[in-house]
Design a protein around this motif. Sequence first.
Motif, PDB file in Angstrom:
ATOM      1  N   VAL A 115      12.297   1.326  -5.218  1.00 51.97           N
ATOM      2  CA  VAL A 115      11.971   1.395  -3.793  1.00 51.97           C
ATOM      3  C   VAL A 115      12.674   0.235  -3.078  1.00 51.97           C
ATOM      4  CG1 VAL A 115      10.144   1.452  -2.057  1.00 51.97           C
ATOM      5  CG2 VAL A 115       9.729   2.395  -4.351  1.00 51.97           C
ATOM      6  N   PHE A 116      13.353   0.560  -1.983  1.00 49.81           N
ATOM      7  CA  PHE A 116      13.962  -0.454  -1.115  1.00 49.81           C
ATOM      8  C   PHE A 116      13.222  -0.486   0.218  1.00 49.81           C
ATOM      9  CE2 PHE A 116      17.463   0.573  -3.969  1.00 49.81           C
ATOM     10  CZ  PHE A 116      17.927  -0.686  -4.306  1.00 49.81           C
ATOM     11  N   ALA A 159       8.863   9.187   2.187  1.00 47.39           N
ATOM     12  CA  ALA A 159       9.039   7.730   2.191  1.00 47.39           C
ATOM     13  C   ALA A 159      10.042   7.291   3.249  1.00 47.39           C
ATOM     14  CB  ALA A 159       9.470   7.252   0.813  1.00 47.39           C
ATOM     15  N   GLN A 160      11.102   8.032   3.421  1.00 47.45           N
ATOM     16  CA  GLN A 160      12.145   7.630   4.355  1.00 47.45           C
ATOM     17  C   GLN A 160      11.736   7.842   5.815  1.00 47.45           C
ATOM     18  OE1 GLN A 160      15.883   9.478   3.553  1.00 47.45           O
ATOM     19  NE2 GLN A 160      16.974   8.349   5.170  1.00 47.45           N
ATOM     20  N   PHE A 161      11.145   9.009   6.126  1.00 49.40           N
ATOM     21  CA  PHE A 161      10.870   9.342   7.520  1.00 49.40           C
ATOM     22  C   PHE A 161       9.506   8.842   7.985  1.00 49.40           C
ATOM     23  CE2 PHE A 161      14.006  12.581   6.251  1.00 49.40           C
ATOM     24  CZ  PHE A 161      14.971  12.359   7.230  1.00 49.40           C
ATOM     25  N   GLN A 176       0.819  -1.202   0.000  1.00 45.81           N
ATOM     26  CA  GLN A 176       0.000   0.000   0.000  1.00 45.81           C
ATOM     27  C   GLN A 176       0.863   1.267   0.000  1.00 45.81           C
ATOM     28  OE1 GLN A 176      -2.561  -0.392   3.366  1.00 45.81           O
ATOM     29  NE2 GLN A 176      -3.983  -1.825   2.357  1.00 45.81           N
ATOM     30  N   ASP A 177       1.923   1.259   0.841  1.00 41.95           N
ATOM     31  CA  ASP A 177       2.825   2.417   0.865  1.00 41.95           C
ATOM     32  C   ASP A 177       3.500   2.619  -0.486  1.00 41.95           C
ATOM     33  OD1 ASP A 177       2.151   2.776   3.492  1.00 41.95           O
ATOM     34  OD2 ASP A 177       3.923   1.756   4.286  1.00 41.95           O
ATOM     35  N   ILE A 178       3.964   1.543  -1.082  1.00 42.81           N
ATOM     36  CA  ILE A 178       4.637   1.657  -2.377  1.00 42.81           C
ATOM     37  C   ILE A 178       3.656   2.142  -3.442  1.00 42.81           C
ATOM     38  CG2 ILE A 178       5.790   0.345  -4.200  1.00 42.81           C
ATOM     39  CD1 ILE A 178       7.009  -1.407  -2.017  1.00 42.81           C
ATOM     40  N   SER A 179       2.429   1.621  -3.406  1.00 40.62           N
ATOM     41  CA  SER A 179       1.424   2.056  -4.378  1.00 40.62           C
ATOM     42  C   SER A 179       1.106   3.542  -4.206  1.00 40.62           C
ATOM     43  CB  SER A 179       0.156   1.219  -4.222  1.00 40.62           C
ATOM     44  OG  SER A 179      -0.854   1.676  -5.103  1.00 40.62           O
TER      45      SER A 179
END
Length: 467
Positions: free
Chosen positions: A176-177, A108-110, A83-86
Amino acid sequence: MSVLDTSMVGAARARLRLTQKRMRENNARFGAWFNRVMPKGLYARSLIIIITPVVILQSVLAFVFMERHYNMVTRRLSAAVSQDISALAELAVAFPTPADQERIKRIAQFNMGLTVEFLPDERLPPPGPKPFFSILDSAFTGELVKRLRRPFWTDTVGNSSLIEVRIQLDGMVMRVFARRSQAYLSNSHIFLVWMVGTSLVLMAVAILFLRNQIKPIEALADAAIAFGKGREVAGFRPRGAREVRGAALAFLEMKRRIERQIEQRTTMLAGVSHDMRTILTRFKLELALIGDTPDTEALRKDVDELQSMLEAYLAFAREDVAEPPVTVDVARIVEDVRANAERHGADVTASFTGDPLVMLRIDAFRRCLANLAMNACRHGRRIVITGTRDERWLIVTVDDDGPGIPQDRREDVFRPFVRLDDARNQDAGGSGLGLTIARDAARAHGGDVTLGESPLGGLRASVRIPV
């Protein structure tokens, strides 16, 4: 009911009987196979009874954990990361400027714990091989398929601690990692270690306690075997569970009753022997005072025969029960029996193979072999005595070239005072107790005496005693 219906019912019953017969045969074959593969000892069977439920229970728990809890948690974690990646992919499409991409990277990082990179003028790499048994790959890829409407590429096996996802956008690729722990239940081995470790500890404790419970049963079995062989049961005492103690107490009570009965019989026989020998001595003295006449000579023979029968009867009834077992050289006893048989005019050969040192009641065993050898001397001219000893048995055979005994009468000669007129010569003497005493002496050692066909053409007497 018509004839057709009757025939159909009969055929159905026949098929049913045939099916039942096959089921019984299959059950019998399975039971025979199961008995062959199962251990025979109580200790091993008890271990199987304890360990098998534990293993089955642990297997069921592991299966439920791995298939239900583990899969469910992994799929939920994979769904959250997908969901986050989408969402990041949709933001990248909505805000394509470099400044917006930088803000997306920080978000995305924090906020999501993801590392995002934008690769302009890049294409997706070709699909790589998928791991066959990877729950993470199947769950994570499935969740991405549900949420992403764009081509993507995943790598869940390249770096052991990271998951890489590449999404094809307009004129660029977003890479994305994510940490593997974000989408994968990585501490499941702790559950397995605890489960296996506690199982091993519990099984070790169970085995220790079970061994302590089996020892009294083994001691009871050893005591019964020793008593059956006529050996002293030293140091045996009831211990263990209540049922085992009850069996041990019953064994000791039986042992005391048998010993008390034997002692009473021996005392009675000693009194009978003393009284009858006194009368026989008085007969001999009176015959000596009368003088030598044809009548007194016949009476002397009768008295001598009566005395020999009395000695044989006392030897049969006494059975040398008071004699303690000692380690004896069986080869020397066989040689002594051979020499004694030769003095009676027979052609005797003897041999022995194996370890000759065996724990026996020496007088009872010597009388057993001597009676068999004398029985062979009465009815044959050539005798062969053969002794062998292995890890379990002491076997001594006495073969003669006499007339032998019919197979259906061989058990009869072991009865007291039984003589076979048609098979053996009654004029050869004897009281009819020789084979009876021999078998009783062998059985007092836990063995037996059997009769069979001899290679010499006569009778074979075999003494078989456990060592």
